[in-house]
Scaffold this active site. Structure first.
Site, short mmCIF file in Angstrom:
data_model
loop_
_atom_site.label_atom_id
_atom_site.label_comp_id
_atom_site.label_asym_id
_atom_site.label_seq_id
_atom_site.Cartn_x
_atom_site.Cartn_y
_atom_site.Cartn_z
N HIS A 1 -9.77 -3.86 10.01
CA HIS A 1 -9.54 -3.48 8.55
C HIS A 1 -10.01 -4.59 7.72
O HIS A 1 -10.52 -4.55 6.56
CB HIS A 1 -8.03 -3.01 8.09
CG HIS A 1 -7.52 -2.02 7.87
ND1 HIS A 1 -8.66 -1.28 6.99
CD2 HIS A 1 -6.71 -1.37 8.79
CE1 HIS A 1 -8.54 0.18 7.07
NE2 HIS A 1 -7.14 0.24 7.93
N GLY B 1 2.69 2.33 10.76
CA GLY B 1 3.00 1.85 11.47
C GLY B 1 2.65 -0.30 11.91
O GLY B 1 3.09 -0.41 12.10
N ALA B 2 1.52 -0.23 10.98
CA ALA B 2 1.14 -1.72 10.37
C ALA B 2 0.36 -1.74 9.24
O ALA B 2 -0.10 -0.27 9.07
CB ALA B 2 0.16 -1.65 11.68
N MET B 3 0.13 -2.82 8.77
CA MET B 3 -0.36 -2.61 7.34
C MET B 3 -1.32 -3.85 7.84
O MET B 3 -0.77 -5.62 8.09
CB MET B 3 0.64 -3.01 6.22
CG MET B 3 -0.28 -3.17 4.89
SD MET B 3 -0.97 -2.43 4.96
CE MET B 3 -2.63 -2.73 3.28
N GLU C 1 0.91 -0.84 0.07
CA GLU C 1 0.06 -0.33 -0.31
C GLU C 1 0.65 1.24 0.01
O GLU C 1 1.96 1.25 0.87
CB GLU C 1 -1.38 -0.48 1.27
CG GLU C 1 -1.47 1.21 1.02
CD GLU C 1 -2.84 1.67 2.76
OE1 GLU C 1 -4.14 2.03 2.08
OE2 GLU C 1 -2.92 -0.04 3.22
N GLU D 1 -6.12 -2.55 12.77
CA GLU D 1 -5.29 -3.42 11.34
C GLU D 1 -6.44 -4.83 11.17
O GLU D 1 -6.84 -5.42 10.48
CB GLU D 1 -4.21 -4.01 11.33
CG GLU D 1 -3.45 -2.53 11.80
CD GLU D 1 -3.32 -1.84 10.26
OE1 GLU D 1 -3.06 -1.87 9.70
OE2 GLU D 1 -3.00 -0.55 11.04
#
Length: 879
Positions: free
Chosen positions: A306, A266-268, A126, A303
């Site tokens: 999501h 931070g995170a995905m 992303e 996350e």
């Protein structure tokens, strides 16, 4: 390296993709410098589009071979460059395209696409990273079923992970092995993930509401397994909460998190395989603060959530980014509110919104929650998209009520599951279930800027009527000189002289009205009947709308609200408003050589809060903290002098410390605990109040406070208390400061995440020697310009978190950060661009600083070969 010649992408130009991809079969042969990727795409023309050439995006790719339906393509039938693959005359119907590319993960310092760091292969796709792995129609509305085969040396990468469920694995000749992962859910390419390396695993299970057992795994570096327990607990609580609050159940057999140390974000939320910055996974009481634990809980939840708001339903194009991010921030905020304290969480979220997003909204980088155009999408992962996007979702709930909001979410999930959706489709679900016309509300997505609402009140003693007159304005922002009236929901209450809530009676028909006032015109006047005495207005309760509020309430009114308002947010806000009025006045006094004044009413209100045993300690701690330097600067708005702001705030903190010294000392001693450390909200709240008391006592400069801080540092059995004590010593340049810093480093030298705190603490000190210290720390053995966490911890903390020293009157702070940005940009454009946003407020400072900041922005712009990311930020800042 991409350059600033990139075209402007516009929402109005959106066209559906010419070609769709049904399935993607990837075969990835991992190698440190020469990873081979074979991608087999099942393509078909989009039936809604006209026949067109097949154009696939790339970014720095080396094409090895190309086949159509298993047959090599003739060289003259396609054109391949590192950034694009074009087949001018593709078949009229479905076909398969086999693409083999070669990538160098070790040389990929951008940390986008497939990269190798600390011996681990990892992906970040992303927003547009998948095109750095293979040629592809790399856009969110092209959704496909992915099957991924990974092959590697077993000694280098015994763990091979990708999206979905593991369907096959085995050994190969030459000490190699493979794993095949299949994801049965359609997803866009930005959600693809792959990890290969030598990692340890913490495993657990979760039973869903339909009684399916899901395997949960968190992968970390060896030796760090003991610090992944809280993340696992947060994950299980997130999964249960999403079932209970939104009816959303997890949909794969396994859910995995991988913690890596080199990560731009931070995170995905990659489907089933979340990749995290290890900062948001690893924690123990002796290495992580209460804020770290809360951050882990929030990011793990974000996350995971999501999976439905972002993965199962994704965004049609990147202009709709808020559809997944703003909505998911709202969901993680609600989760934390339920896990901890709703009032404390709400205040914390609003403080963050004002500090980051309000500043963004008022400067050259302002943009709508849904932008209309962009050059570089990486630069729109902003507080406006995330935090303001969340506030817009929250306003929908305020407008239509909890039950209808849940019904609207259920309809959204049912109607758009498996689709790439738009903001219009999302909002339409709430319009349908509530019967409310949401046309005007959509302006929150389209217009940039923070609305200002001015409130004037009048009490007619003879008619016993209380009248409220409201006026909204929205200042011009880049590209939007003229604004239309917003629809602003203002939750409100009326208090009597004893602080009790009064019934709100409509003056026209005598009915008791709902406590949400809708301001949908430039000006609005409403009257309330049956008021035997002048009430006190409590408006925008719970921060029901993200606005700047200006009222004619008096100091006595705010004192009443601070003592008695039934809305905790407005009780806190009354104190903040009183303090801000004082601080802004004192900045003005200092400008003309005067001295700061005190405010007896504010001190009395703070004393009453501190003495209220019925309040949460965490809430009291928030009330005792004066507005930050950034808050004061934002309210002043122009010709800002950071040094005067710092002096005014320090004077108020000193006054509180002196006049409430006995009460603060009593609270400090009362809250001292011998219980074992626990990161739960109640324990964290007690530590927060105790440490705020310590810092306010230290603000007096009295040596007993510094003695307490040194003793607390030495005796602390947890990172929260140790860091708080060290911060007090460092921020006040107290005796023992240097020794404590040296001791801290020696204790934690082997723990990079803790050393990040050590860097940040020194970079945020308000003292004039800070810049020299930060310069010296860039040569420290523990610092690396190649590690985003280190850069954010030191240079980022200085640029974004040190108002006085970054904005030094001599411009040296600007020069240092500009040099760092130019050094980082060739290797990591995203990191450089985010550092450059520190200059976003340059026009608000007094003439000397403003001139110097502009000069360094122009110096950055004139530097040859800027990345597209950085060039975009600098151009917008100077526009």
């Amino acid at each position: 390296m991409r350059t600033d010649t990139a075209p402007v992408i516009r929402l109005s130009d959106y066209q559906a993709p010419d070609w769709l991809v049904d399935t993607v079969h990837l075969d990835v042969n991992l190698h440190p410098t020469a990873t081979r990727v074979r991608a087999v795409l099942a393509l078909r023309p989009n039936p809604t589009a006209s026949p067109a050439a097949l154009v696939l995006e790339g970014d720095g790719l080396a094409l090895i071979s190309l086949k159509r339906d298993g047959v090599p393509l003739a060289p003259d039938s396609y054109v391949a460059t590192p950034d694009k693959l074009t087949i001018a005359q593709p078949p009229h119907g479905p076909f398969t395209l086999e693409i083999e590319t070669l990538v160098d993960p070790t040389a990929n310092t951008q940390l986008s696409g497939l990269y190798r760091s600390s011996g681990t292969w990892c992906t970040q796709c992303e927003a547009e990273g998948f095109r750095r792995i293979t040629y592809f129609p790399d856009r969110p509305d092209v959704m496909a079923i992915y099957t991924t085969r990974i092959e590697a040396d077993k000694s280098e990468a015994p763990v091979l992970l990708a999206n979905g469920n593991l369907v096959e694995s085995g050994d190969l000749d030459g000490d190699r092995h493979f794993a095949v992962w299949h994801d049965p859910h359609k997803k866009p390419s930005y959600l693809f993930a792959l990890v290969g390396g030598d990692l340890a695993c913490v495993e657990d299970t979760f039973t869903t509401m339909s009684s399916r057992e899901v395997t949960l795994r968190i992968y970390v570096e060896h030796g760090k397994e003991g610090r992944a327990g809280y993340a696992m607990d947060a994950l299980k609580r997130s999964m249960r909460w999403d079932e209970e609050a939104f009816g959303r159940e997890y949909d794969l057999d396994i859910f995995m998190i991988v913690a890596v140390s080199d990560f731009n974000m931070g995170a995905m939320e990659n489907k089933g395989l979340n990749v995290f910055n290890d900062k948001y996974v690893l924690a123990s009481g002796d290495t992580a603060t209460d804020a770290d634990f809360a951050g882990i809980e929030s990011v793990i939840a974000h996350e995971y959530f999501h999976n439905w708001t972002g993965n199962r339903i994704t965004c049609r194009d990147w202009f709709q980014l808020c559809l997944k991010e703003g909505l998911t921030v709202y969901r993680d905020q609600e989760f934390t509110s339920d896990m901890r304290s709703r009032p404390v969480k709400r205040i914390a979220d609003v403080r963050n919104l004002r500090a980051a997003q309000f500043v963004e909204d008022s400067g050259p980088l302002a943009h709508p929650v849904r932008p209309a155009a962009y050059k570089e999408i990486n630069n729109f992962y902003t507080a406006t998209v995330y935090e303001k996007g969340s506030e817009v979702v929250r306003m929908i709930g305020t407008l239509i009520g909890h039950d209808q909001f849940r019904a609207g979410m259920d309809l959204y999930f049912e109607r758009h599951d498996g689709e790439a959706a738009t903001v219009e489709q999302f909002v339409q679900c709430f319009a349908e279930v509530s019967g409310r016309d949401m046309t005007q509300f959509m302006r929150w997505y389209a217009q940039a800027g923070t609305p200002e609402v001015t409130v004037k009140t009048r009490y007619d003693e003879e008619k016993r009527t209380y009248t409220i007159s409201l006026k909204q304005t929205l200042a011009p922002t880049p590209g939007q000189p003229d604004k239309e009236a917003m629809l602003i929901p203002l939750r409100m209450g009326l208090l009597d002289k004893n602080g009790k809530d009064l019934p709100i009676i409509n003056a026209q028909d005598g009915s008791i009205v709902r406590d949400v006032l809708i301001l949908d015109k430039p000006e609005l006047t409403v009257a309330f009947d049956g008021m035997a005495e002048r009430p006190v207005l409590s408006i925008n309760r719970g921060f029901s709308a993200p606005i700047k509020l200006v009222t004619d309430l008096t100091g006595a009114d705010f004192a009443l609200l601070a003592r008695h308002d039934s809305d905790p947010f407005n009780r806190w806000q009354a104190l903040q408003t009183t303090a801000l009025r004082l601080l802004i006045d004192n900045v003005s006094r200092l400008r003309v050589g005067g001295v700061p004044r005190a405010d007896d009413h504010l001190i009395a209100a703070l004393a009453a809060i501190l003495d209220d045993a019925g309040l949460e300690p965490a809430f009291i701690a928030l009330c005792l903290m004066p507005p930050g330097e950034g808050d004061i600067a934002r309210e002043i708005g122009r010709d800002i002098d950071p040094d005067k702001i710092q002096r005014a705030r320090q004077a108020l903190r000193e006054d509180i410390g002196i006049r409430l010294g006995a009460e603060l000392s009593h609270a400090y001693e009362r809250l001292t605990s011998s219980e074992p450390y626990s990161p739960d909200a109640a324990s964290a709240g007690r530590r927060a109040l105790r440490n705020v008391a310590l810092d306010l006592m230290a603000a007096t400069g009295a040596s007993p406070a510094f003695t307490r801080a040194s003793e607390q540092y030495a005796a602390a059995d947890n990172m929260t208390d140790r860091m708080a004590a060290l911060s007090t010593l460092v921020q006040h340049d107290a005796p023992g400061r240097a020794e404590a810093l040296d001791d801290f480093y020696s204790r934690y030298a082997e723990n990079a995440l803790v050393i990040d705190k050590w860097f940040s603490l020194q970079a945020s000190s308000p003292h004039k020697s800070t810049l020299d210290k930060v310069r010296a720390l860039t040569s420290h053995p523990a610092f690396s310009m190649g590690n985003p966490n280190r850069v954010r911890a030191l240079i980022g903390a200085f640029a974004h978190g040190n108002l006085t020293q970054f904005n030094r009157a001599d411009g040296a702070g600007y020069a240092f950060v500009a040099d760092a940005i130019l050094e980082i940009d060739p290797k990591n454009p995203q990191l450089a661009a985010r550092l450059a946003t520190a200059f976003r407020t340059w026009r608000t400072f007094e003439t000397g600083r403003r001139t110097l900041a502009e000069a360094h922005l122009r110096r950055i712009r004139s530097h040859g070969g800027l990345s597209r990311d950085l060039a975009d930020i600098v151009e917008r800042a100077l526009a």
